[in-house]
Scaffold this active site. Structure first.
Site, PDB file in Angstrom:
ATOM      1  N   HIS A  56      18.312  -8.020   1.858  1.00 32.07           N
ATOM      2  CA  HIS A  56      17.825  -6.637   1.932  1.00 32.07           C
ATOM      3  C   HIS A  56      16.863  -6.507   3.112  1.00 32.07           C
ATOM      4  O   HIS A  56      16.968  -5.584   3.916  1.00 32.07           O
ATOM      5  CB  HIS A  56      17.150  -6.285   0.617  1.00 32.07           C
ATOM      6  CG  HIS A  56      16.661  -4.872   0.513  1.00 32.07           C
ATOM      7  ND1 HIS A  56      17.513  -3.792   0.466  1.00 32.07           N
ATOM      8  CD2 HIS A  56      15.395  -4.359   0.445  1.00 32.07           C
ATOM      9  CE1 HIS A  56      16.800  -2.672   0.364  1.00 32.07           C
ATOM     10  NE2 HIS A  56      15.520  -2.999   0.366  1.00 32.07           N
ATOM     11  N   HIS A  73      14.338  -0.601  -9.161  1.00 33.11           N
ATOM     12  CA  HIS A  73      14.853   0.769  -9.147  1.00 33.11           C
ATOM     13  C   HIS A  73      15.718   1.023 -10.376  1.00 33.11           C
ATOM     14  O   HIS A  73      16.393   0.110 -10.875  1.00 33.11           O
ATOM     15  CB  HIS A  73      15.707   1.028  -7.899  1.00 33.11           C
ATOM     16  CG  HIS A  73      14.927   1.110  -6.632  1.00 33.11           C
ATOM     17  ND1 HIS A  73      14.399   2.290  -6.158  1.00 33.11           N
ATOM     18  CD2 HIS A  73      14.585   0.155  -5.732  1.00 33.11           C
ATOM     19  CE1 HIS A  73      13.765   2.063  -5.018  1.00 33.11           C
ATOM     20  NE2 HIS A  73      13.869   0.772  -4.733  1.00 33.11           N
ATOM     21  N   ASP A 113       8.265   2.227  -0.107  1.00 32.78           N
ATOM     22  CA  ASP A 113       8.280   2.557  -1.532  1.00 32.78           C
ATOM     23  C   ASP A 113       7.872   1.373  -2.397  1.00 32.78           C
ATOM     24  O   ASP A 113       7.834   1.477  -3.631  1.00 32.78           O
ATOM     25  CB  ASP A 113       9.648   3.102  -1.962  1.00 32.78           C
ATOM     26  CG  ASP A 113      10.768   2.098  -1.788  1.00 32.78           C
ATOM     27  OD1 ASP A 113      10.750   1.340  -0.790  1.00 32.78           O
ATOM     28  OD2 ASP A 113      11.685   2.063  -2.635  1.00 32.78           O
ATOM     29  N   HIS A 114       7.531   0.250  -1.761  1.00 33.01           N
ATOM     30  CA  HIS A 114       7.039  -0.928  -2.491  1.00 33.01           C
ATOM     31  C   HIS A 114       5.595  -1.269  -2.136  1.00 33.01           C
ATOM     32  O   HIS A 114       4.952  -2.017  -2.874  1.00 33.01           O
ATOM     33  CB  HIS A 114       7.941  -2.131  -2.211  1.00 33.01           C
ATOM     34  CG  HIS A 114       9.305  -1.995  -2.799  1.00 33.01           C
ATOM     35  ND1 HIS A 114       9.722  -2.710  -3.901  1.00 33.01           N
ATOM     36  CD2 HIS A 114      10.346  -1.200  -2.462  1.00 33.01           C
ATOM     37  CE1 HIS A 114      10.968  -2.368  -4.201  1.00 33.01           C
ATOM     38  NE2 HIS A 114      11.360  -1.445  -3.342  1.00 33.01           N
ATOM     39  N   ASP A 167      14.243  -5.659  -4.379  1.00 31.03           N
ATOM     40  CA  ASP A 167      15.495  -4.940  -4.152  1.00 31.03           C
ATOM     41  C   ASP A 167      16.650  -5.885  -3.837  1.00 31.03           C
ATOM     42  O   ASP A 167      17.618  -5.481  -3.186  1.00 31.03           O
ATOM     43  CB  ASP A 167      15.330  -3.941  -2.996  1.00 31.03           C
ATOM     44  CG  ASP A 167      14.536  -2.708  -3.394  1.00 31.03           C
ATOM     45  OD1 ASP A 167      14.172  -2.594  -4.579  1.00 31.03           O
ATOM     46  OD2 ASP A 167      14.255  -1.871  -2.513  1.00 31.03           O
ATOM     47  N   HIS A 202       9.031  -2.570   2.554  1.00 27.55           N
ATOM     48  CA  HIS A 202       9.430  -1.162   2.545  1.00 27.55           C
ATOM     49  C   HIS A 202       8.358  -0.291   1.886  1.00 27.55           C
ATOM     50  O   HIS A 202       7.718  -0.699   0.911  1.00 27.55           O
ATOM     51  CB  HIS A 202      10.765  -0.995   1.841  1.00 27.55           C
ATOM     52  CG  HIS A 202      11.922  -1.476   2.667  1.00 27.55           C
ATOM     53  ND1 HIS A 202      13.170  -1.724   2.149  1.00 27.55           N
ATOM     54  CD2 HIS A 202      12.017  -1.763   4.001  1.00 27.55           C
ATOM     55  CE1 HIS A 202      13.980  -2.142   3.112  1.00 27.55           C
ATOM     56  NE2 HIS A 202      13.303  -2.173   4.240  1.00 27.55           N
ATOM     57  N   HIS A 243       8.604  -7.153  -0.615  1.00 30.52           N
ATOM     58  CA  HIS A 243       9.022  -6.860   0.759  1.00 30.52           C
ATOM     59  C   HIS A 243       8.283  -5.637   1.275  1.00 30.52           C
ATOM     60  O   HIS A 243       7.559  -4.974   0.520  1.00 30.52           O
ATOM     61  CB  HIS A 243      10.538  -6.689   0.853  1.00 30.52           C
ATOM     62  CG  HIS A 243      11.102  -5.509   0.131  1.00 30.52           C
ATOM     63  ND1 HIS A 243      11.098  -5.387  -1.245  1.00 30.52           N
ATOM     64  CD2 HIS A 243      11.706  -4.372   0.591  1.00 30.52           C
ATOM     65  CE1 HIS A 243      11.679  -4.256  -1.598  1.00 30.52           C
ATOM     66  NE2 HIS A 243      12.047  -3.619  -0.504  1.00 30.52           N
TER      67      HIS A 243
END
Length: 258
Positions: free
Chosen positions: A111, A170, A57-58, A132, A55, A53
């Site tokens: 998410h 995570h 942090d990915h 996530d 985001h 996805h």
């Protein structure tokens, strides 16, 4: 095939999946440097990147990683990830030559609306990269999707083989298992899981991957039909739950404020 979680940020894992010759797939590189360092140190060859996805942090490390290793990138269509070279959707298959594995693409909205998961059984024991969507004893926050969408996504993942290794993105396991124990305080399997995970973290070891069998046993978000979960949710919210979707929605709201 070998799995390796590469730590990033405070609690992210960037997953590396390698064959015996070192050909490696990287999943969700939120930072480039930890991946570049690991590839050099372990003498691995980057073959492809999978993105679950959009985001940051990915995907934040994609540009720098691809500058050093220009490889195919598979992921959802989204303007925040222009580095995706092959857009994939639910039901697609990603056949790779090295490592010689094929990933099945699963749409798992909740998410985010375009969230994907990747599954393969070609490397021996099945492996799932859920991004996530699914965590050890937990699930992702609903930033874009609805409770019904997330529940359907989790239901879908729950049908995969029980021995599937779930490679969550995570290190949320301890906070999640503490919440799960608040929901089911007398559950012996959860008590044992908490003890095990606390020992792993005390030894600075990752708690992941976990097996889907353990998640079916210890994850309240996969147990919306469990009368004990329904009773706990009703007691905490002060009102009865109408159905499994309402149970899940109330459970997620409880976790958000836990």
């Amino acid at each position: 095939m070998q799995l390796h979680p590469i730590p990033a940020f405070d609690d992210n894992y960037i997953w590396a999946y390698s064959d015996a010759a070192g050909h490696t797939v990287i999943v969700d590189p939120g930072q480039a440097q930890p991946v570049l360092d690991w590839l050099a140190r372990e003498q691995r060859t980057l073959s492809a990147v999978l993105i679950t996805h959009h985001h940051g942090d990915h995907v934040g490390g994609l540009a720098a990683l691809l500058a050093a290793h220009p490889v195919p990138v598979y992921g959802p269509a989204h303007p925040a990830i222009p580095w995706v070279s092959t857009v994939v959707v639910d039901g697609d298959h990603i056949p790779l030559a090295a490592p010689a594995v094929t990933f099945s693409v699963l749409a798992v909205p909740g998410h985010t609306l375009t969230h994907l998961a990747f599954f393969t059984a070609d490397g021996g024991q099945p492996v799932l990269f859920p991004g996530d969507t699914l965590f050890a004893s937990g699930c992702g926050r609903l930033f874009e999707g609805t409770p019904a969408q997330m529940l359907a996504s989790l239901d879908r993942l729950a049908t995969l083989p029980a021995d599937t290794r779930v490679c969550c993105a995570h290190e949320y396991s301890l906070s999640n298992v503490r919440f799960a124990r608040a929901v089911l305080p007398t559950d012996s399997a959860l008590a044992a899981r908490q003890q095990q995970m606390e020992a792993q973290r005390a030894a600075q070891q990752p708690t992941l991957p976990v097996t889907l069998a353990d998640e079916l046993l210890c994850n309240p978000f996969l147990r919306a039909d469990d009368p004990r979960v329904q009773q706990a949710v009703a007691s905490e919210s002060g009102q009865p739950v109408a159905d499994r979707t309402a149970t899940f929605a109330a459970l997620r709201a409880w976790k958000d404020r836990f």
